[in-house]
Design an enzyme around this catalytic site. Structure first.
Site, mmCIF file in Angstrom:
data_model
loop_
_atom_site.group_PDB
_atom_site.id
_atom_site.type_symbol
_atom_site.label_atom_id
_atom_site.label_comp_id
_atom_site.label_asym_id
_atom_site.label_seq_id
_atom_site.Cartn_x
_atom_site.Cartn_y
_atom_site.Cartn_z
ATOM 1 C CB SER A 191 -1.118 -0.213 1.254
ATOM 2 O OG SER A 191 -0.712 0.001 2.514
ATOM 3 N N PRO A 235 -0.799 6.186 2.125
ATOM 4 C CG PRO A 235 -0.038 4.754 4.079
ATOM 5 C CD PRO A 235 -0.049 6.568 3.153
ATOM 6 C CD GLN A 236 -5.808 6.940 0.049
ATOM 7 O OE1 GLN A 236 -6.630 6.118 0.562
ATOM 8 N NE2 GLN A 236 -5.612 7.577 0.512
ATOM 9 C CG HIS A 237 -3.465 1.450 4.281
ATOM 10 N ND1 HIS A 237 -2.368 0.896 4.186
ATOM 11 C CD2 HIS A 237 -3.330 2.737 5.062
ATOM 12 C CE1 HIS A 237 -1.166 2.035 4.799
ATOM 13 N NE2 HIS A 237 -2.264 3.072 5.339
ATOM 14 C CG ASP A 238 -8.585 -0.116 3.929
ATOM 15 O OD1 ASP A 238 -7.192 -1.038 4.818
ATOM 16 O OD2 ASP A 238 -9.245 0.964 4.777
#
Ligand code: BDR
Ligand code: CA
Length: 308
Positions: A191, A235-238
């Protein structure tokens, strides 16, 4: 035909982006959204999930689930996501939550999916998924695959060892990892490559109009840049878990054996990932290694274009 998926989440700024990415793409048929306490308490995550689904205009049931992990006590991440979970971005009240409780609703959705199968996307603590899978293992046959945003192979973001979702409910994660169905892992290392920088947020905002795009850009702008990643962005984890379903060709991956530390010491919640087959154990997960950030942000832009 669209892939049937269920999203188990804890919105959460990056969960919000994941929901928009999924709800805006016709290749995914989101059958159910289940919610746990996580980034903030359940009262907020549920309200946020309802509001986000409402804003998308999609008739997807949202069901409340676990308020706390299977063991231990609940701790939020409000310092990242804000007290309300969406960085202070206010959304209109969404439709009411559907009746029932997440674990029951997940089992019901699996039953309804039949052998064609339902893909389970877990982007919060794994409590709801674990409860569902542990209470009716016969339904595992109807799990097409499981994609989890959880864990890290190098360094955590809540303790030196552990990533937030894994650390929030390690016992639940152990149940899901051990369930025997194919599991794909989005970790912090992956991510970190989907970084919402000011330039990318600006480009998204210029890409069109609409309530969902406005909300998404507001949420991205309100998310503090990650100190761990040098302050370049959040951070765009999902949404990496959603992007994987939409554009697997934009990722590289490897098969690994992974185990979560359920002890009570400083390693609690650590996902120990054997990336080099040192242990000689049979792989139990697919680890996503790299992603193409241009493809990722193009997917988000396209989903936002399709939403109101
Ligand atoms: C994960 O934890 C939460 O804070 C985020 O929503 C994401 O699911 C990242 O560690
Ligand atoms: Ca989340």
């Amino acid at each position: 035909m669209a892939r049937q998926i269920l999203i188990d989440c804890d919105p959460g700024t990056d969960d919000a982006i994941a929901l928009f990415m999924a709800l805006g793409d016709p290749r995914l048929d989101v059958r159910l959204v289940t919610v746990a306490g996580g980034n903030v308490g359940l009262a907020h995550t549920l309200r946020n999930a309802r509001a986000l689904v409402g804003l998308s205009g999609k008739a997807v049931p949202v069901v409340a689930g676990a308020e706390r992990p299977l063991m231990g006590s609940f701790q939020d991440a409000a310092h990242v996501h804000g007290e309300d979970g969406l960085g202070g971005v206010r959304l209109p009240e969404g439709p009411a939550a559907a009746a029932g409780i997440a674990a029951d609703a997940i089992r019901e959705a699996l039953r309804a999916a039949g052998p064609a199968g339902l893909t389970l996307v877990g982007i919060g603590p794994a409590t709801n998924l674990a409860l569902a899978l542990a209470t009716e293992p016969g339904l595992l046959a109807n799990v097409a695959e499981i994609v989890l945003m959880t864990g890290a192979w190098a360094e955590g973001n809540v303790t030196p060892a552990a990533e937030f979702n894994a650390w929030s409910d390690p016992e639940a994660l152990a149940v899901v990892l051990g369930c025997g169905r194919p599991v794909t892992l989005v970790t912090l290392e992956l991510s970190a490559q989907a970084l919402a920088t000011p330039a990318r947020i600006e480009a998204l905002s210029r890409g069109g109009s609409g309530a969902c795009r406005e909300a998404a850009c507001g949420i991205l702008a309100a998310t503090p840049p990650s100190r761990r990643l040098g302050g370049a962005g959040s951070p765009q984890h999902d949404s990496c878990a959603i992007a994987w379903l939409l554009a697997p060709e934009a990722f590289t991956r490897r098969e690994v054996f992974v185990e979560v530390d359920c002890g009570t010491g400083p390693g609690r919640g650590q996902t120990v990932v054997d990336r080099w087959e040192r242990l000689g154990r049979k792989a139990n997960a697919t680890l996503l290694d790299t992603l193409d950030a241009e493809v990722f942000f193009a997917l988000l832009d396209r989903s936002l274009s399709r939403l109101p």
